[in-house]
Design an enzyme around this catalytic site. Sequence first.
Site, PDB file in Angstrom:
ATOM      1  N   HIS A 166      -7.775  -5.814   0.697  1.00  0.00           N
ATOM      2  CA  HIS A 166      -6.580  -4.971   0.758  1.00  0.00           C
ATOM      3  C   HIS A 166      -5.473  -5.620   1.573  1.00  0.00           C
ATOM      4  O   HIS A 166      -4.293  -5.423   1.284  1.00  0.00           O
ATOM      5  CB  HIS A 166      -6.953  -3.614   1.353  1.00  0.00           C
ATOM      6  CG  HIS A 166      -5.893  -2.573   1.148  1.00  0.00           C
ATOM      7  ND1 HIS A 166      -5.543  -2.094  -0.093  1.00  0.00           N
ATOM      8  CD2 HIS A 166      -5.099  -1.921   2.041  1.00  0.00           C
ATOM      9  CE1 HIS A 166      -4.583  -1.192   0.028  1.00  0.00           C
ATOM     10  NE2 HIS A 166      -4.297  -1.074   1.312  1.00  0.00           N
TER      11      HIS A 166
ATOM     12  N   SER B 210       0.839  -1.192   0.000  1.00  0.00           N
ATOM     13  CA  SER B 210       0.000   0.000   0.000  1.00  0.00           C
ATOM     14  C   SER B 210       0.886   1.257   0.000  1.00  0.00           C
ATOM     15  O   SER B 210       1.661   1.450  -0.935  1.00  0.00           O
ATOM     16  CB  SER B 210      -0.961  -0.053   1.192  1.00  0.00           C
ATOM     17  OG  SER B 210      -2.031   0.838   1.026  1.00  0.00           O
TER      18      SER B 210
END
Length: 249
Positions: free
Chosen positions: A230, A97
Amino acid sequence: MIESTVASRWFRRYPPSQGRAAVRRLVCLPHAGGTASAFHGWADRLGGGTEVLAARYPGRQERIAEDCVTGMAELADAVTGALLPFLDLPVHLFGHSMGASLGYEVALRLEQEHGVRVAGLHVSARKAPHLVTPEPTYLGGDEAVIAEVLELGGTEAQLLSDPDLFELVMPALRADFEIVGTYRARPVRPLGCPVAGYVGDRDEVTPADLAAWADVSTVSFDLTVYPGGHFYLADQRDALLRDLAARIA
């Protein structure tokens, strides 16, 4: 070669498994709000003489008393400088990320300012740097940041529910969400190293977003899609580490 006793304020060092001598290093860069402890145990599973350097951002864990960094350029400059003493061995970068964008910025600085090409850049759950869009979540204050963290899941979401830990966790989250919210796209600046991308098939970051990282490498690009959101790498850790081990060996 750097002695194993050398300490670093910026990196927690996990030695290679089975007492082997290090022949390469994997530098792991956490996500927004993340910590070095997320990469505990990685060195044992990577095997083959890989030492793991897990980045320790200011304002959390051992560096809890330090001011957090709120800009990508400042963070990338600091991590790059801290990494210079560890370049006696081939270095790979892995970032999840926000850490993926940071990895790209560090690789650029090493290549363009220090004449050092990393052996590989491994990016996870993040749009390519020339396609990122500023995420204004941090402008909404703590409520907006908390809502985003809870939606994405991960360790930080669990910590926020503990009143005793809330005030310890929030400063790092505020700072990191500001980094993400102010990091802007710019024209492609390619790297002279292989790039590998990883993403979950249920993430808001799509495989197409990861595929655009191909524009960043003049060597090669590969994309792997795992089941999950995620934070797919929590459930898919073994599969991810097998892939990483094969690529960096």
